[in-house]
Design a protein around this motif. Structure first.
Motif, mmCIF file in Angstrom:
data_model
loop_
_atom_site.group_PDB
_atom_site.id
_atom_site.type_symbol
_atom_site.label_atom_id
_atom_site.label_comp_id
_atom_site.label_asym_id
_atom_site.label_seq_id
_atom_site.Cartn_x
_atom_site.Cartn_y
_atom_site.Cartn_z
ATOM 1 N N GLY A 237 21.630 46.421 -27.058
ATOM 2 C CA GLY A 237 22.562 46.353 -28.183
ATOM 3 C C GLY A 237 22.433 45.108 -29.031
ATOM 4 O O GLY A 237 21.758 44.139 -28.684
ATOM 5 N N GLY A 238 23.144 45.146 -30.155
ATOM 6 C CA GLY A 238 23.111 44.037 -31.100
ATOM 7 C C GLY A 238 23.725 42.768 -30.555
ATOM 8 O O GLY A 238 23.393 41.665 -31.012
ATOM 9 N N ASN A 239 24.630 42.891 -29.600
ATOM 10 C CA ASN A 239 25.251 41.704 -29.005
ATOM 11 C C ASN A 239 24.447 41.129 -27.847
ATOM 12 O O ASN A 239 24.815 40.090 -27.294
ATOM 13 N N GLY A 240 23.344 41.807 -27.479
ATOM 14 C CA GLY A 240 22.502 41.292 -26.405
ATOM 15 C C GLY A 240 23.188 41.292 -25.053
ATOM 16 O O GLY A 240 23.241 40.271 -24.358
ATOM 17 N N VAL A 241 23.720 42.446 -24.639
ATOM 18 C CA VAL A 241 24.408 42.559 -23.357
ATOM 19 C C VAL A 241 23.379 42.491 -22.223
ATOM 20 O O VAL A 241 22.421 43.265 -22.194
ATOM 21 N N THR A 242 23.564 41.563 -21.312
ATOM 22 C CA THR A 242 22.658 41.395 -20.184
ATOM 23 C C THR A 242 22.696 42.607 -19.264
ATOM 24 O O THR A 242 23.768 43.139 -18.970
ATOM 25 N N VAL A 243 21.523 43.031 -18.799
ATOM 26 C CA VAL A 243 21.427 44.092 -17.798
ATOM 27 C C VAL A 243 21.160 43.424 -16.448
ATOM 28 O O VAL A 243 20.043 43.008 -16.166
ATOM 29 N N PRO A 244 22.190 43.288 -15.605
ATOM 30 C CA PRO A 244 21.996 42.621 -14.308
ATOM 31 C C PRO A 244 21.063 43.409 -13.394
ATOM 32 O O PRO A 244 20.931 44.629 -13.506
ATOM 33 N N LYS A 245 20.440 42.677 -12.476
ATOM 34 C CA LYS A 245 19.578 43.321 -11.486
ATOM 35 C C LYS A 245 20.335 43.640 -10.201
ATOM 36 O O LYS A 245 19.929 44.516 -9.448
ATOM 37 N N ARG A 246 21.422 42.904 -9.957
ATOM 38 C CA ARG A 246 22.156 43.057 -8.701
ATOM 39 C C ARG A 246 23.639 42.793 -8.947
ATOM 40 O O ARG A 246 24.019 42.174 -9.931
ATOM 41 N N TYR A 247 24.450 43.271 -8.014
ATOM 42 C CA TYR A 247 25.903 43.129 -8.107
ATOM 43 C C TYR A 247 26.460 42.730 -6.742
ATOM 44 O O TYR A 247 25.804 42.896 -5.720
ATOM 45 N N TYR A 248 27.676 42.222 -6.739
ATOM 46 C CA TYR A 248 28.343 41.864 -5.487
ATOM 47 C C TYR A 248 29.782 42.383 -5.508
ATOM 48 O O TYR A 248 30.356 42.640 -6.560
ATOM 49 N N LYS A 249 30.324 42.526 -4.330
ATOM 50 C CA LYS A 249 31.728 42.887 -4.165
ATOM 51 C C LYS A 249 32.232 42.179 -2.912
ATOM 52 O O LYS A 249 31.613 42.279 -1.850
ATOM 53 N N VAL A 250 33.340 41.434 -3.056
ATOM 54 C CA VAL A 250 33.903 40.700 -1.927
ATOM 55 C C VAL A 250 35.336 41.182 -1.707
ATOM 56 O O VAL A 250 36.112 41.284 -2.644
ATOM 57 N N LEU A 251 35.660 41.501 -0.450
ATOM 58 C CA LEU A 251 37.008 41.931 -0.074
ATOM 59 C C LEU A 251 37.624 40.912 0.864
ATOM 60 O O LEU A 251 36.943 40.404 1.760
ATOM 61 N N LEU A 252 38.898 40.595 0.644
ATOM 62 C CA LEU A 252 39.666 39.793 1.580
ATOM 63 C C LEU A 252 40.785 40.639 2.123
ATOM 64 O O LEU A 252 41.646 41.114 1.367
ATOM 65 N N ASP A 253 40.774 40.850 3.437
ATOM 66 C CA ASP A 253 41.877 41.539 4.115
ATOM 67 C C ASP A 253 42.698 40.461 4.783
ATOM 68 O O ASP A 253 42.295 39.915 5.803
ATOM 69 N N TRP A 254 43.852 40.118 4.185
ATOM 70 C CA TRP A 254 44.663 39.000 4.688
ATOM 71 C C TRP A 254 45.422 39.434 5.935
ATOM 72 O O TRP A 254 46.275 40.279 5.870
#
Length: 254
Positions: A237-254
């Protein structure tokens, strides 16, 4: 019992965290001459710092520093306390440490820190409860730019014809507990370009598993985002949106 569940897609990511005492209370910092309590690393904490538990700081009359936004204790009659059975403010606990908390954007049901360079959130964070998982507001697909991003967010035209899905970071199905939260889930600040097979495959299964955890444990803190430290990247796109190669998800169960 407290559990931290880190789900990693290709990479393990650590956030700077709030410290805890042996009894599970927050550790904050004060000075002999000050009146505020702070997080470690707060720019307002310039002189010799004294570690102290949050409960002790409040009992001694110290107030939270608005610049670093340290945690606060919720009252015993709050909804969170009655639901979770703890005096910890889960909404505050869910937010990753941020040196510029004034840049955090709050929407109904989640908060985010935006990267103008990458035109997407560095992270989104929220508390997901069993009651919210059971919400029944329908998905509305109201994708749109986020006017709360002062530098301007990505736009619909950035994704058009790119071959990438507008992948939710905070999933719409986690925010189906009200019309406002469902609507806010479709801000493009909450999207990241994801390959269709990834978004509709393993990422969807991971989101479903998080909802199962929230249902089983009554509430979990969730932090999700793209990894933006292993470029160079493709952009769209015109705004140059980065296409990441990897993602993360962190959960905290208190």
């Amino acid at each position: 019992m407290k559990r931290i569940i880190t789900v990693v897609l290709c990479l393990f990511v650590l956030f700077p965290a709030v410290a805890f005492s042996e009894n599970g209370d927050f550790i904050v910092y004060i000075t002999k001459s000050g009146t505020k309590y702070h997080l470690d690393g707060c720019p307002s904490l310039r002189s010799s710092k004294i570690p102290i538990t949050l409960s002790e700081a409040i009992a001694q009359g110290y107030e939270p520093c608005s610049r670093c936004n340290p945690p606060t204790l919720v009252s015993t009659d709050s909804q969170l306390t009655s639901t979770i059975g703890t005096s910890i403010d889960l909404e505050a606990l869910a937010l990753p440490y941020c040196r510029t908390p004034e840049n955090i954007v709050h929407h109904t049901g989640y908060s985010l820190l935006y990267s103008e360079e990458n035109e997407q959130a560095v992270w989104v964070a929220y508390v997901l409860t069993a009651e919210e998982v059971a919400g029944n507001f329908d998905r509305n697909d109201n994708f749109r730019a986020d006017s709360d991003i002062v530098t301007g967010s990505a736009s619909l035209s950035d994704y058009k014809g790119s071959g990438y899905d507008r992948g939710h970071l905070a999933p719409a199905a986690d925010l189906k507990w009200s019309r406002a939260s469902m609507n806010d889930s479709f801000y493009l600040s909450n999207m990241s370009p994801q390959a269709p097979g990834f978004n509709r495959g393993v990422w969807k299964k991971l989101e479903e598993w998080v909802r199962e955890e929230a249902t089983a444990e009554r509430a979990v803190c969730v932090v999700t985002g793209p990894i933006l430290t292993d470029g160079p990247y493709e952009t769209i796109g015109g705004n140059g949106v980065t296409v990441p190669k990897r993602y993360y998800k962190v959960l905290l169960d208190w």
